[in-house]
Scaffold this motif. Structure first.
Motif, PDB file in Angstrom:
ATOM      1  N   GLU A  83       0.853  -1.174   0.000  1.00 36.67           N
ATOM      2  CA  GLU A  83       0.000   0.000   0.000  1.00 36.67           C
ATOM      3  C   GLU A  83       0.899   1.237   0.000  1.00 36.67           C
ATOM      4  OE1 GLU A  83      -2.099   0.055   3.701  1.00 36.67           O
ATOM      5  OE2 GLU A  83      -3.585   1.539   3.049  1.00 36.67           O
ATOM      6  N   GLU A  84       0.477   2.280  -0.681  1.00 41.98           N
ATOM      7  CA  GLU A  84       1.220   3.543  -0.588  1.00 41.98           C
ATOM      8  C   GLU A  84       1.231   3.988   0.875  1.00 41.98           C
ATOM      9  OE1 GLU A  84       2.894   5.911  -2.437  1.00 41.98           O
ATOM     10  OE2 GLU A  84       3.030   4.229  -3.866  1.00 41.98           O
ATOM     11  N   TYR A  85       2.375   4.468   1.343  1.00 45.48           N
ATOM     12  CA  TYR A  85       2.420   4.827   2.764  1.00 45.48           C
ATOM     13  C   TYR A  85       1.462   5.984   3.075  1.00 45.48           C
ATOM     14  CZ  TYR A  85       4.988   9.276   2.722  1.00 45.48           C
ATOM     15  OH  TYR A  85       5.334  10.580   2.573  1.00 45.48           O
ATOM     16  N   THR A  86       1.279   6.879   2.103  1.00 48.59           N
ATOM     17  CA  THR A  86       0.358   7.995   2.347  1.00 48.59           C
ATOM     18  C   THR A  86      -1.086   7.505   2.475  1.00 48.59           C
ATOM     19  OG1 THR A  86       0.327   8.312  -0.030  1.00 48.59           O
ATOM     20  CG2 THR A  86       1.710   9.805   1.240  1.00 48.59           C
ATOM     21  N   HIS A  87      -1.369   6.433   1.764  1.00 46.67           N
ATOM     22  CA  HIS A  87      -2.703   5.849   1.856  1.00 46.67           C
ATOM     23  C   HIS A  87      -2.910   5.235   3.240  1.00 46.67           C
ATOM     24  CE1 HIS A  87      -5.887   2.798   0.995  1.00 46.67           C
ATOM     25  NE2 HIS A  87      -6.412   3.825   0.370  1.00 46.67           N
ATOM     26  N   LEU A  88      -1.870   4.502   3.685  1.00 48.58           N
ATOM     27  CA  LEU A  88      -1.918   3.897   5.018  1.00 48.58           C
ATOM     28  C   LEU A  88      -2.118   4.971   6.100  1.00 48.58           C
ATOM     29  CD1 LEU A  88      -1.009   1.099   6.692  1.00 48.58           C
ATOM     30  CD2 LEU A  88       0.973   2.532   7.149  1.00 48.58           C
ATOM     31  N   THR A  89      -1.314   6.014   6.034  1.00 45.34           N
ATOM     32  CA  THR A  89      -1.402   7.022   7.095  1.00 45.34           C
ATOM     33  C   THR A  89      -2.738   7.760   7.058  1.00 45.34           C
ATOM     34  OG1 THR A  89      -0.194   8.590   5.701  1.00 45.34           O
ATOM     35  CG2 THR A  89       1.072   7.396   7.354  1.00 45.34           C
ATOM     36  N   SER A  90      -3.238   8.034   5.865  1.00 43.89           N
ATOM     37  CA  SER A  90      -4.518   8.759   5.859  1.00 43.89           C
ATOM     38  C   SER A  90      -5.655   7.867   6.362  1.00 43.89           C
ATOM     39  CB  SER A  90      -4.828   9.350   4.480  1.00 43.89           C
ATOM     40  OG  SER A  90      -4.879   8.346   3.523  1.00 43.89           O
ATOM     41  N   ARG A  91      -5.542   6.558   6.104  1.00 38.54           N
ATOM     42  CA  ARG A  91      -6.549   5.644   6.671  1.00 38.54           C
ATOM     43  C   ARG A  91      -6.554   5.722   8.193  1.00 38.54           C
ATOM     44  NH1 ARG A  91      -6.347   0.139   6.596  1.00 38.54           N
ATOM     45  NH2 ARG A  91      -4.176   0.001   5.930  1.00 38.54           N
ATOM     46  N   PHE A  92      -5.356   5.645   8.774  1.00 41.68           N
ATOM     47  CA  PHE A  92      -5.303   5.584  10.236  1.00 41.68           C
ATOM     48  C   PHE A  92      -5.509   6.947  10.895  1.00 41.68           C
ATOM     49  CE2 PHE A  92      -3.261   1.409   9.434  1.00 41.68           C
ATOM     50  CZ  PHE A  92      -4.230   0.647  10.083  1.00 41.68           C
ATOM     51  N   ILE A  93      -5.216   8.008  10.154  1.00 45.00           N
ATOM     52  CA  ILE A  93      -5.558   9.326  10.687  1.00 45.00           C
ATOM     53  C   ILE A  93      -7.079   9.455  10.768  1.00 45.00           C
ATOM     54  CG2 ILE A  93      -5.578  11.801  10.159  1.00 45.00           C
ATOM     55  CD1 ILE A  93      -2.705  11.372   9.024  1.00 45.00           C
ATOM     56  N   GLN A  94      -7.728   8.980   9.729  1.00 42.02           N
ATOM     57  CA  GLN A  94      -9.194   9.033   9.744  1.00 42.02           C
ATOM     58  C   GLN A  94      -9.766   8.181  10.881  1.00 42.02           C
ATOM     59  OE1 GLN A  94     -11.116   7.860   6.057  1.00 42.02           O
ATOM     60  NE2 GLN A  94     -13.113   7.973   7.083  1.00 42.02           N
ATOM     61  N   ALA A  95      -9.179   6.988  11.047  1.00 45.57           N
ATOM     62  CA  ALA A  95      -9.644   6.101  12.123  1.00 45.57           C
ATOM     63  C   ALA A  95      -9.440   6.765  13.484  1.00 45.57           C
ATOM     64  CB  ALA A  95      -8.891   4.777  12.064  1.00 45.57           C
ATOM     65  N   MET A  96      -8.290   7.446  13.627  1.00 42.55           N
ATOM     66  CA  MET A  96      -8.012   8.129  14.892  1.00 42.55           C
ATOM     67  C   MET A  96      -9.058   9.220  15.158  1.00 42.55           C
ATOM     68  SD  MET A  96      -4.600  10.323  15.891  1.00 42.55           S
ATOM     69  CE  MET A  96      -4.903  11.699  14.802  1.00 42.55           C
ATOM     70  N   HIS A  97      -9.392   9.953  14.120  1.00 39.31           N
ATOM     71  CA  HIS A  97     -10.393  11.003  14.296  1.00 39.31           C
ATOM     72  C   HIS A  97     -11.756  10.421  14.649  1.00 39.31           C
ATOM     73  CE1 HIS A  97      -7.802  13.978  11.769  1.00 39.31           C
ATOM     74  NE2 HIS A  97      -7.490  13.998  13.047  1.00 39.31           N
ATOM     75  N   GLU A  98     -12.067   9.264  14.096  1.00 42.42           N
ATOM     76  CA  GLU A  98     -13.338   8.607  14.456  1.00 42.42           C
ATOM     77  C   GLU A  98     -13.328   8.185  15.926  1.00 42.42           C
ATOM     78  OE1 GLU A  98     -13.969   6.777   9.959  1.00 42.42           O
ATOM     79  OE2 GLU A  98     -13.585   5.427  11.648  1.00 42.42           O
ATOM     80  N   ASP A  99     -12.193   7.592  16.350  1.00 41.38           N
ATOM     81  CA  ASP A  99     -12.085   7.156  17.744  1.00 41.38           C
ATOM     82  C   ASP A  99     -12.198   8.351  18.692  1.00 41.38           C
ATOM     83  OD1 ASP A  99     -11.772   4.583  16.897  1.00 41.38           O
ATOM     84  OD2 ASP A  99      -9.585   4.570  17.077  1.00 41.38           O
ATOM     85  N   GLU A 100     -11.547   9.449  18.323  1.00 39.98           N
ATOM     86  CA  GLU A 100     -11.607  10.651  19.157  1.00 39.98           C
ATOM     87  C   GLU A 100     -13.045  11.129  19.285  1.00 39.98           C
ATOM     88  OE1 GLU A 100      -7.245  12.611  18.124  1.00 39.98           O
ATOM     89  OE2 GLU A 100      -9.029  13.301  17.079  1.00 39.98           O
ATOM     90  N   LYS A 101     -13.740  11.083  18.173  1.00 43.98           N
ATOM     91  CA  LYS A 101     -15.111  11.574  18.179  1.00 43.98           C
ATOM     92  C   LYS A 101     -15.973  10.726  19.117  1.00 43.98           C
ATOM     93  CE  LYS A 101     -18.499  13.464  15.036  1.00 43.98           C
ATOM     94  NZ  LYS A 101     -19.177  13.336  13.741  1.00 43.98           N
ATOM     95  N   SER A 102     -15.798   9.400  19.058  1.00 41.86           N
ATOM     96  CA  SER A 102     -16.654   8.564  19.896  1.00 41.86           C
ATOM     97  C   SER A 102     -16.331   8.756  21.371  1.00 41.86           C
ATOM     98  CB  SER A 102     -16.572   7.091  19.488  1.00 41.86           C
ATOM     99  OG  SER A 102     -15.257   6.677  19.340  1.00 41.86           O
ATOM    100  N   LEU A 103     -15.108   9.122  21.686  1.00 41.49           N
ATOM    101  CA  LEU A 103     -14.752   9.344  23.089  1.00 41.49           C
ATOM    102  C   LEU A 103     -14.906  10.811  23.493  1.00 41.49           C
ATOM    103  CD1 LEU A 103     -11.619   7.029  23.458  1.00 41.49           C
ATOM    104  CD2 LEU A 103     -13.890   6.656  24.390  1.00 41.49           C
ATOM    105  N   GLU A 104     -15.527  11.611  22.647  1.00 45.61           N
ATOM    106  CA  GLU A 104     -15.774  13.036  22.948  1.00 45.61           C
ATOM    107  C   GLU A 104     -14.480  13.815  23.142  1.00 45.61           C
ATOM    108  OE1 GLU A 104     -18.653  14.539  22.786  1.00 45.61           O
ATOM    109  OE2 GLU A 104     -19.877  12.738  22.531  1.00 45.61           O
ATOM    110  N   ILE A 105     -13.430  13.403  22.433  1.00 40.96           N
ATOM    111  CA  ILE A 105     -12.153  14.117  22.517  1.00 40.96           C
ATOM    112  C   ILE A 105     -12.160  15.218  21.463  1.00 40.96           C
ATOM    113  CG2 ILE A 105      -9.656  13.913  22.176  1.00 40.96           C
ATOM    114  CD1 ILE A 105     -10.154  10.849  22.997  1.00 40.96           C
ATOM    115  N   LYS A 106     -11.992  16.446  21.940  1.00 39.23           N
ATOM    116  CA  LYS A 106     -12.017  17.566  20.998  1.00 39.23           C
ATOM    117  C   LYS A 106     -10.712  17.644  20.216  1.00 39.23           C
ATOM    118  CE  LYS A 106     -15.322  20.388  23.503  1.00 39.23           C
ATOM    119  NZ  LYS A 106     -15.568  21.590  24.277  1.00 39.23           N
ATOM    120  N   ARG A 107     -10.802  18.109  19.006  1.00 38.36           N
ATOM    121  CA  ARG A 107      -9.605  18.215  18.167  1.00 38.36           C
ATOM    122  C   ARG A 107      -8.718  19.346  18.680  1.00 38.36           C
ATOM    123  NH1 ARG A 107     -10.926  16.139  12.986  1.00 38.36           N
ATOM    124  NH2 ARG A 107      -8.950  16.907  12.220  1.00 38.36           N
TER     125      ARG A 107
END
Length: 464
Positions: A83-107
């Motif tokens: 996988e392109e590394y940029t693709h990998l990182t953007s996937r997990f950045i998105q996942a991190m933002h989803e996790d933050e949202k569910s735990l009510e963690i503000k950006r």
RNA sequence: GGCGCGAUAGCAAAGCGGUUAUGCUCUGGAUUGCAAAUCCAGUCAGUCCGGUUCGACUCCGGAUCGCGCCUCCA
């Protein structure tokens, strides 16, 4: 008066900002090659609560948390996945933002990514070379010359000479000294790279944070935070880089969160005993997870276990039980709470190195008073509004109480079926057919549904 | 080996040199048709050994045990 435990001095200190009323806060964020685990959640929640509280006290906080989006593990994982590394990182950045949202963690206010600061990293490395604190090696790597920085080890109380005799330093022909650490890594074939005065390559981990924090927070800033495993070598190296390059003190207050343990051992990726946030949220309400993290002081180690999650849920049930009749009450504005003793106690606890546990104890006192005040509607609504205001600072208690209480446990039986059975039971009670009424209640209990009869609110139910 | 942290009642977890932490659990009472929830009351502490003090869970010293970092890790 705000007091903060400073890792550098190993004591609580009265906080003095660089600029009146302002706080610059830089926290080491995630290396995005996998899903976030509970240890990450701890740091994220800790600094989320801290910034929420500081802002509630009218501090003007600039909260910066970086993303490391280029690194060996990222490159390796991308390779494994083809996988392109940029693709990998953007996937997990998105996942991190989803996790933050569910735990009510503000950006955070700024979320700098290492790959967007390559020029700053190169510039800082150049300065370090010019000042004699770093050198370009024969293979195109650039290393920091640890012995050139007299204060090396001051954060973690390390003796530079003893670091040499440490057992686990690899022998390396390229470096001048085995203690030296890399600022710039020459690219291998097929690796992502950027051009630099030393050839194509990519930044080392430590220099990223020095470069990003300089740009986002300045040469000297108020608070630097991170996880329990970062003081050495990462933060020690940041100090060496930034103070050598900038010629100024790097950070006034160092804050480190406590570890999350599993069965008494540290949870970490390298041990492989970690639970991702996603794993846990499949089984537990996100607010229960957040409440567990908020329930202990941010610096103490906490044990991750089912028992502790169940206890966290029990605590939340007490809060939501008290708030049950006040779903439509909004959190009280803090400006209207200055005279409240509950508020004074809360602020005092939080000003004392963010002691959420003591703050919570005061909130339980408030719960008792609220439960006692149910006949006085005006008072009760005020107390409920205060409770929600505290909850807002801790990032909890904002859900509809009924929804929270009815969401737990198994959902083997639907809300509609439950409501129907309750209606039948009320009829049975009216007919004085208590045997049938009790039978219905018992059958629901077996399915994890608890009924509560109240003169005022009728029959309410919750899942346990 | 070096550096650092911790040891609190059945469990979890805080502050504090003398006065109730708090939550869950448990016991008794109120309430309830009976429950649940809630309220009131109560039981159960401070690893061990010394020292300082009128008085220590709280300060100091030592021991024991546990943990973290010293290697990529939040």
């Amino acid at each position: 008066m705000l007091q903060i435990y400073n890792t550098l001095t190993r004591q609580k200190e009265i906080f003095k900002p660089i600029h009146e009323g302002k706080i610059s806060l830089y926290v080491c964020g995630i290396t995005v090659y996998d899903y976030c685990h509970i240890g990450h959640a701890r740091v994220l929640v800790a600094f989320d609560v801290i910034t929420r509280f500081l802002r509630s006290q009218n501090w003007d906080v600039n909260y910066v948390r970086n993303i490391t989006d280029i690194d060996d593990k990222i490159i390796n994982r991308a390779k494994e996945n083809s996988e392109e590394y940029t693709h990998l990182t953007s996937r997990f950045i998105q996942a991190m933002h989803e996790d933050e949202k569910s735990l009510e963690i503000k950006r955070p206010d700024i979320e700098p990514r290492a790959t967007a600061y390559i020029q700053e990293i190169i510039d800082m490395s150049k300065i370090l070379i010019e000042k004699g604190h770093a050198y370009a090696a024969s293979n195109g790597d650039v290393y920091y010359r640890v012995t050139s920085f007299a204060d090396y080890g001051k954060l973690t109380n390390k003796n530079v000479d003893e670091l040499l005799s440490g057992a686990r330093i690899e022998v390396d022909e390229i470096k001048e000294d085995p203690r030296d650490f890399v600022l710039w890594k020459a690219a291998k074939v097929d690796e992502p790279s950027w051009s630099s005065p030393w050839g194509n390559g990519r930044p080392g981990w430590h220099i990223e944070c020095s470069a990003m924090s300089k740009k986002c927070c300045g040469d000297t800033f108020d608070i630097h935070g991170g996880g329990p495993d970062l003081p050495f070598p990462h933060h020690e190296n940041e100090i060496a880089q930034s103070e050598a390059a900038n010629g100024r003190k790097y950070v006034n207050y160092w804050m480190h969160a406590g570890a999350v343990r599993v069965d008494g051992e540290k949870m970490s990726k390298s041990l492989g005993n970690f639970f991702t946030i996603r794993d846990v949220l499949e089984k537990y309400h996100p607010e229960v997870v957040r409440f567990l993290l908020v329930s202990s002081h941010y610096r103490s180690p906490i044990n991750y276990s089912e028992d502790n999650l169940i206890e966290a849920r029990a605590g939340l049930e007490r809060f939501y039980g008290a708030l049950r009749d006040y779903a439509d009450v909004a959190p009280l504005a803090l400006s209207n709470m200055q005279e409240s003793n509950y508020y004074k106690a809360f602020v005092e606890a939080m000003n004392d190195d963010f002691n959420t546990r003591v703050a919570l104890a005061g909130m339980y006192d408030l719960v008792r008073d609220l439960n006692n005040a149910k006949s006085d509607t005006v008072l009760a609504k005020n107390l409920a509004a205060q409770l929600k205001a505290f909850g807002l600072i801790l990032g909890v208690l904002q859900e509809n109480p009924e929804v929270f209480l009815q969401a737990g446990g198994s959902d083997a039986i639907s809300a509609e079926e439950i409501e129907n059975l309750i209606a039948e039971r009320i009829q049975a009670k009216n007919d004085k057919n208590f045997a049938r009424a009790d039978e219905i209640r018992k059958s629901l209990l077996v399915q994890g549904v608890v009924l509560e009869d109240s003169k005022v609110a009728g029959t309410q139910w919750r899942r346990e």
